[in-house]
Design a protein around this motif. Structure first.
Motif, PDB file in Angstrom:
ATOM      1  N   ASP A  24       8.933  15.985  13.086  1.00  0.00           N
ATOM      2  CA  ASP A  24       7.569  16.501  13.150  1.00  0.00           C
ATOM      3  C   ASP A  24       6.655  15.576  13.952  1.00  0.00           C
ATOM      4  N   THR A  25       7.263  14.534  14.531  1.00  0.00           N
ATOM      5  CA  THR A  25       6.510  13.562  15.323  1.00  0.00           C
ATOM      6  C   THR A  25       7.334  13.185  16.544  1.00  0.00           C
ATOM      7  N   PHE A  26       6.728  13.279  17.720  1.00  0.00           N
ATOM      8  CA  PHE A  26       7.400  12.856  18.949  1.00  0.00           C
ATOM      9  C   PHE A  26       6.587  11.747  19.598  1.00  0.00           C
TER      10      PHE A  26
ATOM     11  N   GLY B 207       0.837  -1.195   0.000  1.00  0.00           N
ATOM     12  CA  GLY B 207       0.000   0.000   0.000  1.00  0.00           C
ATOM     13  C   GLY B 207       0.871   1.245   0.000  1.00  0.00           C
ATOM     14  N   ALA B 208       0.631   2.147   0.933  1.00  0.00           N
ATOM     15  CA  ALA B 208       1.416   3.391   0.982  1.00  0.00           C
ATOM     16  C   ALA B 208       1.788   3.718   2.426  1.00  0.00           C
ATOM     17  N   PRO B 209       2.640   2.879   3.052  1.00  0.00           N
ATOM     18  CA  PRO B 209       3.000   3.138   4.449  1.00  0.00           C
ATOM     19  C   PRO B 209       3.865   4.380   4.592  1.00  0.00           C
ATOM     20  N   GLN B 210       3.646   5.099   5.666  1.00  0.00           N
ATOM     21  CA  GLN B 210       4.499   6.233   5.979  1.00  0.00           C
ATOM     22  C   GLN B 210       5.931   5.751   6.224  1.00  0.00           C
TER      23      GLN B 210
ATOM     24  N   PHE C 168       6.140  11.536   3.954  1.00  0.00           N
ATOM     25  CA  PHE C 168       4.920  11.752   3.172  1.00  0.00           C
ATOM     26  C   PHE C 168       3.856  12.466   4.019  1.00  0.00           C
ATOM     27  N   PRO C 169       2.932  13.176   3.370  1.00  0.00           N
ATOM     28  CA  PRO C 169       1.816  13.772   4.114  1.00  0.00           C
ATOM     29  C   PRO C 169       1.051  12.688   4.869  1.00  0.00           C
TER      30      PRO C 169
END
Length: 248
Positions: free
Chosen positions: A178-180, A158-161, A241-242
């Motif tokens: 951008d992620t903690f 699929g389209a995994p982050q 990716f978004p």
């Protein structure tokens, strides 16, 4: 009537060397394993040439003995973190280089795992080009795994982050998290895995401090002083990716 069983969620870590997954995303691995994810770690090399200085200082050391030691460390660390499957391709390091057949093996792993998300290194690392090369490979093989015309008949990806975990000298890499992720509940597992890496003992306290520093960022970005959630240890990631989400 018994409801059909759903397949467990999965995640994939692509690690250039045998210890990278421990320092940089061991908390994420342990946390998601505890949530029921089947986490596969794909080590492209053992870091036997460039990341095993302590072992090479021992008299009579050989390349195979270093590989064996690093494999054993990785296996012990993986067990401590709750890794579902540790896959070691033994492709060599300094430099890490993959041919077409090697990349096909990576694609096979990606398609087999069908990860909900993937983790790998920063996009740029002038201190260790193996790291950024591993992420280049991860992106290329992710793309190939999505292609219906690659080995037709197999289940496509699929389209995994793809999350990029923190490099060693953050400021030099252009890495911007951008992620903690709060890893406090599983910190003891990560610390146990860290201590499995006897060949790089000099990094144990360094990555403990990184986790403490990222915990401060987690608290600040979860609501600041007016309502931030407490956190003692955290890891930071940069998403490629978004993201589309139903809740934060």
């Amino acid at each position: 009537m018994t409801a059909p069983k759903t397949a467990p969620r999965s995640a994939l870590v692509i690690s250039a060397h045998a210890a990278d997954f421990v320092w940089r995303c061991g908390g994420a691995i342990a946390l998601h394993a505890a949530k029921g994810y089947e986490v596969t770690v794909l080590c492209l090399s053992f870091g036997e040439r460039g990341e095993s200085a302590k072992l090479w200082k021992q008299e009579g050391m050989t390349l195979q003995r270093v590989k064996d030691a690093r494999r054993a460390e990785a296996e012990q660390a993986a067990e401590a973190l709750g890794v579902h499957d540790l896959v070691c391709l033994d492709l060599g390091d300094y430099p890490l280089e993959l041919g077409r057949a090697d990349k096909d093996r990576v694609v096979e792993v990606i398609r087999k795992v069908q990860p909900s998300f993937m983790l790998s290194h920063s996009k740029y690392d002038p201190y260790n080009t193996d790291h950024m090369y591993a992420t280049q490979v991860a992106l290329e093989c992710r793309m190939i795994a999505q292609a219906w015309g690659h080995n037709p008949g197999e289940k496509v990806l699929g389209a995994p982050q793809l999350y990029l975990f923190e490099p060693h000298q953050t400021e030099q890499m252009g890495w911007k998290p951008d992620t903690f992720l709060d890893i406090t509940p599983v910190w003891e597992k990560k610390r146990a895995a860290i201590e499995c890496m006897q060949g790089q003992e000099h990094l144990w306290e360094y990555y403990t401090r990184v986790a403490i520093n990222r915990a401060n960022h987690f608290k600040r970005n979860s609501g600041g002083q007016s309502g931030g959630r407490d956190c003692k240890y955290a890891e930071g990631f940069e998403s490629i990716f978004p993201r589309t989400v139903d809740e934060l």
